[in-house]
Write a protein that holds these residues in place. Structure first.
Motif, PDB file in Angstrom:
ATOM      1  N   TYR A  34       0.870  -1.164   0.000  1.00  0.00           N
ATOM      2  CA  TYR A  34       0.000   0.000   0.000  1.00  0.00           C
ATOM      3  C   TYR A  34       0.904   1.210   0.000  1.00  0.00           C
ATOM      4  CZ  TYR A  34      -3.719  -3.265   0.987  1.00  0.00           C
ATOM      5  OH  TYR A  34      -4.608  -4.294   0.878  1.00  0.00           O
ATOM      6  N   PHE A  35       0.720   2.082  -0.978  1.00  0.00           N
ATOM      7  CA  PHE A  35       1.683   3.181  -1.087  1.00  0.00           C
ATOM      8  C   PHE A  35       1.030   4.459  -1.588  1.00  0.00           C
ATOM      9  CE2 PHE A  35       2.019   3.093  -5.734  1.00  0.00           C
ATOM     10  CZ  PHE A  35       1.515   1.837  -6.024  1.00  0.00           C
ATOM     11  N   CYS A  36       1.768   5.558  -1.390  1.00  0.00           N
ATOM     12  CA  CYS A  36       1.320   6.869  -1.834  1.00  0.00           C
ATOM     13  C   CYS A  36       2.268   7.325  -2.930  1.00  0.00           C
ATOM     14  CB  CYS A  36       1.368   7.836  -0.652  1.00  0.00           C
ATOM     15  SG  CYS A  36       1.084   9.552  -1.101  1.00  0.00           S
ATOM     16  N   GLU A  37       1.729   7.889  -3.990  1.00  0.00           N
ATOM     17  CA  GLU A  37       2.612   8.324  -5.078  1.00  0.00           C
ATOM     18  C   GLU A  37       3.131   9.746  -4.871  1.00  0.00           C
ATOM     19  OE1 GLU A  37       0.240   7.372  -8.545  1.00  0.00           O
ATOM     20  OE2 GLU A  37       1.528   5.634  -8.951  1.00  0.00           O
ATOM     21  N   LYS A  38       2.522  10.435  -3.904  1.00  0.00           N
ATOM     22  CA  LYS A  38       2.921  11.828  -3.670  1.00  0.00           C
ATOM     23  C   LYS A  38       4.079  11.909  -2.667  1.00  0.00           C
ATOM     24  CE  LYS A  38       0.760  16.224  -2.531  1.00  0.00           C
ATOM     25  NZ  LYS A  38      -0.426  16.789  -1.870  1.00  0.00           N
ATOM     26  N   CYS A  39       4.067  11.008  -1.671  1.00  0.00           N
ATOM     27  CA  CYS A  39       5.166  11.007  -0.699  1.00  0.00           C
ATOM     28  C   CYS A  39       5.758   9.595  -0.648  1.00  0.00           C
ATOM     29  CB  CYS A  39       4.681  11.442   0.679  1.00  0.00           C
ATOM     30  SG  CYS A  39       3.637  10.245   1.531  1.00  0.00           S
ATOM     31  N   ASP A  40       6.629   9.335   0.349  1.00  0.00           N
ATOM     32  CA  ASP A  40       7.300   8.024   0.373  1.00  0.00           C
ATOM     33  C   ASP A  40       6.588   7.009   1.273  1.00  0.00           C
ATOM     34  OD1 ASP A  40       7.871   9.108   2.793  1.00  0.00           O
ATOM     35  OD2 ASP A  40      10.054   9.074   2.580  1.00  0.00           O
ATOM     36  N   PHE A  41       5.325   7.264   1.632  1.00  0.00           N
ATOM     37  CA  PHE A  41       4.592   6.308   2.463  1.00  0.00           C
ATOM     38  C   PHE A  41       4.390   4.997   1.702  1.00  0.00           C
ATOM     39  CE2 PHE A  41       0.712   4.136   3.676  1.00  0.00           C
ATOM     40  CZ  PHE A  41       0.819   4.083   5.055  1.00  0.00           C
ATOM     41  N   ALA A  42       4.807   3.885   2.332  1.00  0.00           N
ATOM     42  CA  ALA A  42       4.579   2.560   1.737  1.00  0.00           C
ATOM     43  C   ALA A  42       4.640   1.516   2.838  1.00  0.00           C
ATOM     44  CB  ALA A  42       5.632   2.263   0.674  1.00  0.00           C
ATOM     45  N   GLN A  43       3.632   0.631   2.874  1.00  0.00           N
ATOM     46  CA  GLN A  43       3.614  -0.434   3.885  1.00  0.00           C
ATOM     47  C   GLN A  43       3.217  -1.759   3.251  1.00  0.00           C
ATOM     48  OE1 GLN A  43       0.959   1.156   6.932  1.00  0.00           O
ATOM     49  NE2 GLN A  43       2.717   1.978   8.076  1.00  0.00           N
ATOM     50  N   GLU A  63      -2.519  -0.521   8.134  1.00  0.00           N
ATOM     51  CA  GLU A  63      -3.885  -0.297   8.615  1.00  0.00           C
ATOM     52  C   GLU A  63      -4.671   0.533   7.606  1.00  0.00           C
ATOM     53  OE1 GLU A  63      -3.403   1.250  12.556  1.00  0.00           O
ATOM     54  OE2 GLU A  63      -3.026  -0.741  13.367  1.00  0.00           O
ATOM     55  N   VAL A  64      -4.033   0.904   6.496  1.00  0.00           N
ATOM     56  CA  VAL A  64      -4.750   1.697   5.490  1.00  0.00           C
ATOM     57  C   VAL A  64      -5.394   0.773   4.457  1.00  0.00           C
ATOM     58  CG1 VAL A  64      -3.199   3.684   5.729  1.00  0.00           C
ATOM     59  CG2 VAL A  64      -2.730   1.948   3.981  1.00  0.00           C
ATOM     60  N   LYS A  65      -6.360   1.312   3.738  1.00  0.00           N
ATOM     61  CA  LYS A  65      -7.000   0.583   2.637  1.00  0.00           C
ATOM     62  C   LYS A  65      -6.793   1.368   1.345  1.00  0.00           C
ATOM     63  CE  LYS A  65     -11.260   0.681   4.079  1.00  0.00           C
ATOM     64  NZ  LYS A  65     -11.157   1.583   5.247  1.00  0.00           N
ATOM     65  N   GLU A  66      -7.006   0.680   0.237  1.00  0.00           N
ATOM     66  CA  GLU A  66      -6.930   1.358  -1.045  1.00  0.00           C
ATOM     67  C   GLU A  66      -7.950   2.498  -1.076  1.00  0.00           C
ATOM     68  OE1 GLU A  66      -7.778  -1.194  -4.350  1.00  0.00           O
ATOM     69  OE2 GLU A  66      -6.799   0.161  -5.775  1.00  0.00           O
ATOM     70  N   GLY A  67      -7.527   3.654  -1.529  1.00  0.00           N
ATOM     71  CA  GLY A  67      -8.452   4.787  -1.627  1.00  0.00           C
ATOM     72  C   GLY A  67      -8.491   5.666  -0.386  1.00  0.00           C
ATOM     73  N   ASP A  68      -7.886   5.180   0.740  1.00  0.00           N
ATOM     74  CA  ASP A  68      -7.788   6.024   1.950  1.00  0.00           C
ATOM     75  C   ASP A  68      -6.918   7.229   1.640  1.00  0.00           C
ATOM     76  OD1 ASP A  68      -9.242   4.265   3.412  1.00  0.00           O
ATOM     77  OD2 ASP A  68      -7.599   3.596   4.718  1.00  0.00           O
ATOM     78  N   LYS A  69      -7.110   8.275   2.463  1.00  0.00           N
ATOM     79  CA  LYS A  69      -6.190   9.420   2.365  1.00  0.00           C
ATOM     80  C   LYS A  69      -4.841   8.991   2.931  1.00  0.00           C
ATOM     81  CE  LYS A  69      -8.572  13.768   2.202  1.00  0.00           C
ATOM     82  NZ  LYS A  69      -9.131  14.874   2.945  1.00  0.00           N
ATOM     83  N   VAL A 117      -4.335   9.748  -2.418  1.00  0.00           N
ATOM     84  CA  VAL A 117      -5.016   8.543  -1.933  1.00  0.00           C
ATOM     85  C   VAL A 117      -4.072   7.346  -2.053  1.00  0.00           C
ATOM     86  CG1 VAL A 117      -7.375   9.291  -2.383  1.00  0.00           C
ATOM     87  CG2 VAL A 117      -6.079   8.121  -4.194  1.00  0.00           C
ATOM     88  N   ILE A 118      -4.282   6.382  -1.154  1.00  0.00           N
ATOM     89  CA  ILE A 118      -3.432   5.190  -1.095  1.00  0.00           C
ATOM     90  C   ILE A 118      -3.736   4.265  -2.276  1.00  0.00           C
ATOM     91  CG2 ILE A 118      -3.042   3.063   0.236  1.00  0.00           C
ATOM     92  CD1 ILE A 118      -1.677   5.544   1.419  1.00  0.00           C
TER      93      ILE A 118
END
Ligand SMILES: [Zn+2]
Length: 413
Positions: free
Chosen positions: A221-230, A236-242, A256-257
Motif C-alpha cells: 500500500y503506497f502513496c505516489e505523492k510522498c514516500d509512504f509505503a507499507q 492499517e490503510v486501505k486502497e483509496g484512503d487518504k 489517496v493510497i
C-alpha cells in the motif's frame, strides 16, 4: 565468446512444468537449468549476469566501509539454540542429523556474526563492525513455483553491522538504505522502501525494497505523492484512503493510497541489542562499562534480482536485459566470413561480445535467439550489409547501417 562453443543453448519449447515468466525465459534462453523444484544451476550466461549484479552490490557495499568475508553454510545446533531459533525458525530451516549430531543449513547468519564478534571484538574502539558476504542460503519452501524468485537454495548478499551507540547504528542503517537505492537504480529497477514485519528475524518494524510487478507475491500500500509505503502484513490503510503521511504534513491535498503487487528485492533489519544480549556479546565502553552492541542485518537476493529483471524487462520474443547486468554488451550475428574480423576487432577493443558463428543455422533462427537471449545491442554482418554493420537495439524496432568505426565509437561510450 563464440556461441558455437557456449555451454547451454536456447530451447524452442517452453518448459511445461514452469509457470513463472522468469523461469520460462531463463530456461529457454540457456541461462539456467532446473535440477528440481526451487533448485537451479546458473549456466555460463546466467553466471555472467550474476557476476555483474554482484559487482554492483560489492562496489556500493564497499563505499559504506563494509568488508567482504565468507562464512560457513553448515551450522551446529548449539549456536541456533543460543537465540532460540533452532525451534522458532524450524519451518524455514533445513535441519538434519549426522553421526548423532544436529546440524542446519544456513538460511541467514546473525548468530554466526554474533559469535565472530564476541571472539574478536572487546573494546568500543573496535566498532563499528561491518561485514558482508555473498553466499548460498537454504530455505525450506513448500511452494517453489516462482522460478528463481523463490528457491529452496539461492544466492544472497548479506551485510551485518554492529555499533557501540544507537546513534551510530541508526546513521549506518540509513546509509545502507541509500546504498540499496543506488544498487537498484544502477540495475534499472525502481524500488520503493516499504515498512514491513520482521518474520523469523525480529518483532521490530523492518524495511523492504519492493519493485512493483504484477507477478509479485507481496501486496503493498503506497502513496505516489510522498514516500509512504507499507506491506499488507502491517498496514492499517486501505486502497483509496487518504495517505496518513501527507495528511499529517498538512501541506496541500493528501493523495489517496494505491495498492499494488510487488516483488521484494531486499530488506534491512534493526535488532537493537536483542541478539547481543541473547548471545552475551559485550564490549567495554569509554567509561570502562560493559555494554551490548547494537546490531543490524541487510539482505539483497542476488539470484532473485536476476528473476526480477526478467519479470520486468521482457516481451513476447524474450528477455530485454538492462545494459548494466546484460551477460554481454553486444550480440554479433555472423552471416558470412567477414564477421570473424569484426568479432576480433570488438575483442581487441575490450568489448564483451557473444558471437553467433554457427554454420548451417538460418538467419531467422539466429535473430530469434538474439531476441530470446536479450543482449541490449545486436550487430549483423552479412553479404547484404557489405562493408557496413547493421545496428539494432533489443528494446527498439529500427535498424541502422553504420561503419565499423562508428560502431566501435558508440560502444565505447
Ligand atoms: Zn503521501
Amino acid at each position: 565468446m563464440k556461441y558455437s562453443k557456449l555451454f547451454g543453448k536456447t530451447i524452442k519449447e517452453s518448459p511445461k512444468d514452469e509457470v513463472s515468466t522468469n523461469a520460462k525465459l531463463l530456461l529457454r534462453g540457456g541461462f539456467i537449468d532446473k535440477l528440481m523444484s526451487g533448485s537451479y544451476t546458473l549456466l555460463p550466461l546466467g553466471y555472467r549476469v550474476k557476476e555483474k549484479i554482484e559487482q554492483i552490490v560489492r562496489e556500493e557495499m564497499n563505499k559504506t566501509g563494509a568488508e567482504e568475508v565468507l562464512m560457513p553454510l553448515l551450522h551446529p545446533k548449539a549456536i541456533w539454540n543460543e537465540t532460540g531459533r533452532w525451534e522458532s525458525a524450524k519451518e524455514v530451516m533445513y535441519q538434519f542429523k549426522k553421526d548423532d549430531k544436529d546440524y542446519a543449513l544456513s538460511f541467514t547468519h546473525e548468530e554466526i556474526v554474533m559469535d565472530l564478534v564476541r571472539k574478536h571484538v572487546s573494546s568500543y574502539k573496535d566498532f563499528p563492525v561491518k561485514v558482508y558476504h555473498f553466499s548460498t542460503k537454504f530455505r525450506s519452501e513448500l511452494r517453489a513455483k516462482s522460478g528463481i524468485l523463490r528457491g529452496r537454495e539461492f544466492l544472497m548478499k548479506d551485510l551485518y553491522s554492529l555499533h557501540d551507540t544507537e546513534e551510530d547504528f541508526s546513521k549506518y542503517y540509513w546509509e545502507v538504505s541509500d546504498a540499496y537505492l543506488k544498487i537498484f537504480k544502477r540495475i534499472g529497477l525502481d524500488a520503493k522502501i516499504v515498512e514491513a514485519g520482521g518474520g523469523v528475524f525480529t518483532k521490530n518494524i523492518t524495511h523492504e525494497y519492493q519493485v512493483l510487478s504484477d507477478s509479485g507475491e507481496d501486496t503493498i500500500y503506497f502513496c505516489e505523492k510522498c514516500d509512504f509505503a507499507q506491506n499488507d502484513e502491517i498496514t492499517e490503510v486501505k486502497e483509496g484512503d487518504k495517505c496518513p503521511k501527507c495528511s499529517l504534513a498538512g501541506s496541500g491535498q493528501a493523495d489517496v493510497i494505491k495498492v499494488g503487487k510487488a516483488i521484494e528485492a531486499g530488506n534491512i533489519f534493526k535488532f537493537g541489542t536483542y541478539y547481543s544480549e541473547k548471545m552475551n556479546t559485550t564490549f567495554v565502553d569509554k567509561n570502562g562499562e560493559k555494554k551490548f552492541p547494537y546490531f543490524g542485518s541487510y539482505g539483497i537476493g542476488i539470484t532473485r534480482l536476476i528473476g526480477i529483471a526478467v519479470e520486468l524487462f521482457n516481451d513476447d520474443k524474450g528477455i530485454i536485459w538492462p545494459k548494466e547486468i546484460a551477460p554481454y554488451q553486444v550480440h554479433l550475428v555472423g552471416l558470412n566470413k567477414k564477421a570473424d574480423e569484426v568479432y576480433q576487432k570488438l575483442l581487441d577493443e575490450g568489448i564483451e561480445v557473444l558471437y553467433d558463428d554457427r554454420e548451417g543455422v538460418s538467419a531467422g533462427q539466429k535473430f530469434a535467439d538474439c531476441d530470446l537471449i536479450g543482449i541490449p545491442i545486436r550487430l549483423v554482418v552479412s553479404d547484404k550489409t557489405q562493408d557496413k554493420i547493421e545496428w539494432k537495439e533489443r528494446s527498439k524496432k529500427e535498424t541502422e547501417l553504420i561503419s565499423l568505426e562508428k560502431t566501435l565509437k558508440r560502444l565505447r561510450i
